[in-house]
Design a protein around this motif. Structure first.
Motif, PDB file in Angstrom:
ATOM      1  N   PRO A 155       4.179  76.145 -66.691  1.00  0.00           N
ATOM      2  CA  PRO A 155       3.478  75.103 -67.459  1.00  0.00           C
ATOM      3  C   PRO A 155       4.399  74.038 -68.033  1.00  0.00           C
ATOM      4  CG  PRO A 155       3.549  77.160 -68.680  1.00  0.00           C
ATOM      5  CD  PRO A 155       4.045  77.462 -67.309  1.00  0.00           C
ATOM      6  N   ILE A 156       5.650  74.400 -68.373  1.00  0.00           N
ATOM      7  CA  ILE A 156       6.540  73.428 -69.015  1.00  0.00           C
ATOM      8  C   ILE A 156       7.022  72.384 -68.011  1.00  0.00           C
ATOM      9  CG2 ILE A 156       8.691  73.115 -70.274  1.00  0.00           C
ATOM     10  CD1 ILE A 156       8.331  75.872 -71.430  1.00  0.00           C
ATOM     11  N   ILE A 157       7.528  72.830 -66.862  1.00  0.00           N
ATOM     12  CA  ILE A 157       7.997  71.892 -65.841  1.00  0.00           C
ATOM     13  C   ILE A 157       6.848  70.997 -65.383  1.00  0.00           C
ATOM     14  CG2 ILE A 157       8.959  71.677 -63.522  1.00  0.00           C
ATOM     15  CD1 ILE A 157      10.955  72.627 -65.603  1.00  0.00           C
ATOM     16  N   THR A 158       5.672  71.592 -65.212  1.00  0.00           N
ATOM     17  CA  THR A 158       4.501  70.808 -64.808  1.00  0.00           C
ATOM     18  C   THR A 158       4.187  69.726 -65.835  1.00  0.00           C
ATOM     19  OG1 THR A 158       3.584  72.753 -63.670  1.00  0.00           O
ATOM     20  CG2 THR A 158       2.074  70.951 -64.165  1.00  0.00           C
ATOM     21  N   ALA A 159       4.252  70.072 -67.113  1.00  0.00           N
ATOM     22  CA  ALA A 159       3.973  69.104 -68.174  1.00  0.00           C
ATOM     23  C   ALA A 159       5.014  67.984 -68.189  1.00  0.00           C
ATOM     24  CB  ALA A 159       3.941  69.804 -69.527  1.00  0.00           C
ATOM     25  N   ARG A 160       6.271  68.332 -67.970  1.00  0.00           N
ATOM     26  CA  ARG A 160       7.322  67.309 -67.965  1.00  0.00           C
ATOM     27  C   ARG A 160       7.140  66.313 -66.829  1.00  0.00           C
ATOM     28  NH1 ARG A 160      12.230  71.606 -68.897  1.00  0.00           N
ATOM     29  NH2 ARG A 160      11.927  71.913 -71.149  1.00  0.00           N
ATOM     30  N   VAL A 161       6.863  66.814 -65.647  1.00  0.00           N
ATOM     31  CA  VAL A 161       6.654  65.925 -64.500  1.00  0.00           C
ATOM     32  C   VAL A 161       5.450  65.025 -64.734  1.00  0.00           C
ATOM     33  CG1 VAL A 161       6.085  65.852 -62.046  1.00  0.00           C
ATOM     34  CG2 VAL A 161       7.760  67.519 -62.883  1.00  0.00           C
ATOM     35  N   ALA A 162       4.390  65.601 -65.297  1.00  0.00           N
ATOM     36  CA  ALA A 162       3.201  64.806 -65.587  1.00  0.00           C
ATOM     37  C   ALA A 162       3.501  63.699 -66.597  1.00  0.00           C
ATOM     38  CB  ALA A 162       2.083  65.711 -66.118  1.00  0.00           C
ATOM     39  N   GLY A 163       4.322  64.013 -67.612  1.00  0.00           N
ATOM     40  CA  GLY A 163       4.696  63.007 -68.596  1.00  0.00           C
ATOM     41  C   GLY A 163       5.514  61.877 -67.993  1.00  0.00           C
ATOM     42  N   VAL A 164       6.432  62.211 -67.110  1.00  0.00           N
ATOM     43  CA  VAL A 164       7.268  61.195 -66.459  1.00  0.00           C
ATOM     44  C   VAL A 164       6.420  60.270 -65.595  1.00  0.00           C
ATOM     45  CG1 VAL A 164       9.075  60.845 -64.742  1.00  0.00           C
ATOM     46  CG2 VAL A 164       9.369  62.582 -66.520  1.00  0.00           C
ATOM     47  N   LEU A 165       5.495  60.830 -64.847  1.00  0.00           N
ATOM     48  CA  LEU A 165       4.658  60.017 -63.960  1.00  0.00           C
ATOM     49  C   LEU A 165       3.664  59.153 -64.726  1.00  0.00           C
ATOM     50  CD1 LEU A 165       3.863  62.619 -61.125  1.00  0.00           C
ATOM     51  CD2 LEU A 165       5.539  60.755 -61.091  1.00  0.00           C
TER      52      LEU A 165
END
Length: 450
Positions: free
Chosen positions: A316-326
């Motif tokens: 969930p953390i890596i997924t959230a970070r990528v979503a924030g960057v995009l």
């Protein structure tokens, strides 16, 4: 037998969460026009500010009572809070549709938020009916239910608002829907909520479940794995939630992204319906309803088929970070999307809105998982109530701040630095960037379940 029991239980809480999202999502297509019809704004540019106050009233009410409802859910069970919350929607959402002035709209939305304690208990409910390995799926059902609400709600608000004007052959000028042009979508949602409220009486309780109240042993292993007995709960002292940094850090992050998402939702709808001279899209309520419904459908597909796989492999953390960057470059493109027209505008804005919602829900779902894993079952109601208090307070700031920011931006169309709506989406990106930075250590702490 066990699978059927769990599926039925999950579907009940799924529908409950969906009906809770409808009073929020249905508001966005017509709120601008509702405020305009109240004649409280002296200038067209001020409509956004008043719309923000109506949007904030619901979240402010929820912020003041979320901890209370969480404590009630921990002491008396999830089911009573869910039943009370659904009946609250029936009463006060109907009254909101019958609002005759700005202050009646604000008060009914405030009461709707303060007496509706559904969100925290339903999140705890979802965490308790799924085993640990299915937590991503369990929490994504909540987000999926929200996605369904994002399809149905805006469609109801967009197509059923002002029915006497849109469908004069069906709704006469002397009907109640002429006097109350925004009553019909609220009435439909209230009737649906009434059905859900009645059905909630058959909802199984997941807190302190005793053997005599449950199916045979082999049919509820998943529930038993997530539940403690009442006697065991009473013998173990409860942890101070404020000293649980794994919980508090995830709640703070949740509040930041909630502020961003609510401000975005308010701004997007105001931006879409505002005139071209102010940098908007000049959309009607039906146009906005179509865009938001399409976005909700895309979100539903994403949550059902993509998010569980992505979260399983990346966490969930890596997924959230990528979503924030995009999300940042996507939001930065919105002022330029307003320069398009015709079918090109329609395709681009639908795709952008769908992507933004999918990215946002990826972040929120990940934080749902972290919050519920940060405490044991005995404190999930209180922990989610605490999260709802903080989130609702920040979500109350979102519409008010977003509406004020939007109105201010429309008065500086000729500014040399970030003119017009560019400053609006820039501020949204600043908030997104702050939240993104806080997903890293040492701020965010993740509790590993044993």
């Amino acid at each position: 037998m066990a699978d059927a029991f769990l599926v039925t239980t999950a579907n009940n809480q799924y529908v409950g969460f969906m009906q809770m999202s409808l009073p929020i999502s249905s508001l966005f297509p017509f709120l601008y026009f509702m405020i305009r019809d109240f004649h409280i704004a002296k200038r067209e540019e001020d409509i956004g500010s008043y719309a923000g106050y109506v949007g904030s009233a619901y979240m402010l009410g929820r912020a003041l009572t979320s901890v209370f409802w969480g404590i009630v859910a921990d002491r008396y069970g999830r089911k009573p809070v869910i039943i009370i919350g659904t009946f609250t929607v029936v009463v006060f959402n109907t009254l909101f549709g019958l609002s005759i002035n700005f202050w009646m709209a604000v008060i009914t939305r405030f009461l709707l938020g303060s007496l509706n304690g559904l969100l925290g208990p339903i999140k705890a409910y979802a965490a308790e009916i799924f085993r640990e390995e299915y937590q991503a799926l369990g929490m994504s059902t909540i987000s999926t239910a929200w996605g369904i609400g994002l399809i149905i709600g805006p469609a109801l608000g967009g197509f059923l608002a002002q029915p006497a004007e849109k469908y004069p052959a069906t709704f006469s000028k002397d009907s109640v829907f002429r006097r109350f042009p925004y009553f019909l979508p609220c009435l439909c949602i209230s009737l649906f909520s009434l059905v859900v409220a009645i059905g909630s009486f058959w909802l199984p309780e997941t807190l302190h479940i005793h053997d005599s109240e449950m199916p045979p042993q082999d049919s509820y292993k998943a529930l038993e794995a997530a539940s403690d007995t009442k006697e065991g709960n009473e013998s173990i002292p409860k942890e101070n939630l404020f000293k649980n940094w794994a919980l508090m850090s995830s709640i703070i992050l949740y509040c930041i992204f909630a502020l961003h998402d609510m401000a975005y939702s308010e701004i997007f709808s105001l931006w879409a319906v505002s005139p071209r001279k102010f940098g908007g899209l000049n959309y009607s309520t039906a146009d906005v309803g179509e865009v938001l419904s399409f976005s909700g459908f895309g979100l539903l597909v994403f949550q059902l088929f993509l998010y569980p796989l992505v979260a399983k492999y990346f966490g969930p953390i890596i997924t959230a970070r990528v979503a924030g960057v995009l999300s940042i470059p996507l939001l930065a493109s919105y002022p330029y999307i307003a320069m398009l027209s015709g079918i090109t505008l329609s395709v681009v804005i639908n795709f952008a809105s769908m992507m933004k919602n999918a990215l946002s829900i990826s972040i929120i779902t990940g934080l749902f998982i972290l919050q519920n894993n940060a405490v044991d079952q005995r404190q999930r109601g209180a922990a989610n109530g605490l999260a709802m208090t903080g989130m609702s307070f920040f979500k109350a700031l979102g519409p008010a701040g977003g509406g004020a920011l939007f109105s201010w931006a429309q008065k500086r169309l000729d500014a040399s630095f970030l003119p017009g709506n560019q400053v609006v989406f820039f501020v949204l990106n600043v908030i997104e960037a702050i939240g993104l930075l806080l997903t890293f250590k040492p701020f965010l702490v993740v509790r590993q379940n044993t």
